[in-house]
Design a protein around this motif. Sequence first.
Motif, PDB file in Angstrom:
ATOM      1  N   ALA A 157       0.819  -1.212   0.000  1.00 24.46           N
ATOM      2  CA  ALA A 157       0.000   0.000   0.000  1.00 24.46           C
ATOM      3  C   ALA A 157       0.855   1.266   0.000  1.00 24.46           C
ATOM      4  O   ALA A 157       0.486   2.267  -0.623  1.00 24.46           O
ATOM      5  N   LEU A 158       1.990   1.227   0.702  1.00 25.21           N
ATOM      6  CA  LEU A 158       2.844   2.408   0.793  1.00 25.21           C
ATOM      7  C   LEU A 158       3.920   2.441  -0.289  1.00 25.21           C
ATOM      8  O   LEU A 158       4.722   3.367  -0.339  1.00 25.21           O
ATOM      9  N   ASN A 159       3.925   1.401  -1.126  1.00 26.70           N
ATOM     10  CA  ASN A 159       4.888   1.294  -2.218  1.00 26.70           C
ATOM     11  C   ASN A 159       6.337   1.336  -1.701  1.00 26.70           C
ATOM     12  O   ASN A 159       7.166   2.097  -2.198  1.00 26.70           O
ATOM     13  N   ILE A 160       6.579   0.534  -0.660  1.00 32.20           N
ATOM     14  CA  ILE A 160       7.921   0.385  -0.104  1.00 32.20           C
ATOM     15  C   ILE A 160       8.236  -1.103  -0.023  1.00 32.20           C
ATOM     16  O   ILE A 160       7.344  -1.941  -0.167  1.00 32.20           O
ATOM     17  N   SER A 161       9.497  -1.430   0.211  1.00 35.24           N
ATOM     18  CA  SER A 161       9.876  -2.844   0.310  1.00 35.24           C
ATOM     19  C   SER A 161       9.386  -3.423   1.630  1.00 35.24           C
ATOM     20  O   SER A 161       9.146  -2.703   2.604  1.00 35.24           O
ATOM     21  N   ARG A 162       9.277  -4.736   1.656  1.00 38.28           N
ATOM     22  CA  ARG A 162       8.884  -5.438   2.882  1.00 38.28           C
ATOM     23  C   ARG A 162       9.919  -5.189   3.973  1.00 38.28           C
ATOM     24  O   ARG A 162       9.586  -5.008   5.139  1.00 38.28           O
ATOM     25  N   ASP A 163      11.200  -5.155   3.609  1.00 44.15           N
ATOM     26  CA  ASP A 163      12.263  -4.897   4.584  1.00 44.15           C
ATOM     27  C   ASP A 163      12.122  -3.504   5.195  1.00 44.15           C
ATOM     28  O   ASP A 163      12.304  -3.330   6.399  1.00 44.15           O
ATOM     29  N   TRP A 164      11.841  -2.506   4.355  1.00 45.40           N
ATOM     30  CA  TRP A 164      11.685  -1.144   4.863  1.00 45.40           C
ATOM     31  C   TRP A 164      10.457  -1.052   5.771  1.00 45.40           C
ATOM     32  O   TRP A 164      10.498  -0.389   6.805  1.00 45.40           O
ATOM     33  N   ALA A 165       9.388  -1.748   5.430  1.00 51.40           N
ATOM     34  CA  ALA A 165       8.201  -1.776   6.285  1.00 51.40           C
ATOM     35  C   ALA A 165       8.548  -2.388   7.640  1.00 51.40           C
ATOM     36  O   ALA A 165       8.096  -1.905   8.685  1.00 51.40           O
TER      37      ALA A 165
END
Length: 66
Positions: free
Chosen positions: A43-51
């Motif tokens: 949803a935030l258009n970020i990587s899983r690692d960054w989340a």
Amino acid sequence: MNIADFTVPEIEYFRNNCNFVGLEKDLFEMRVNGNTLDEIAEALNISRDWAGKLSQKVNRKIIRVL
């Protein structure tokens, strides 16, 4: 830490006292609604690692205000 398990007054306390900024706010709100990190990352258009890293920052802030 499962943020969705906190009570409404606890969640309001965290909103008011943790000083969430930027994506931390978005992540916190999505975790309150029970979204997974994979769903949040998409949803935030970020990587899983960054989340995951953002989630750790949010958790540390919550722990500090407890």
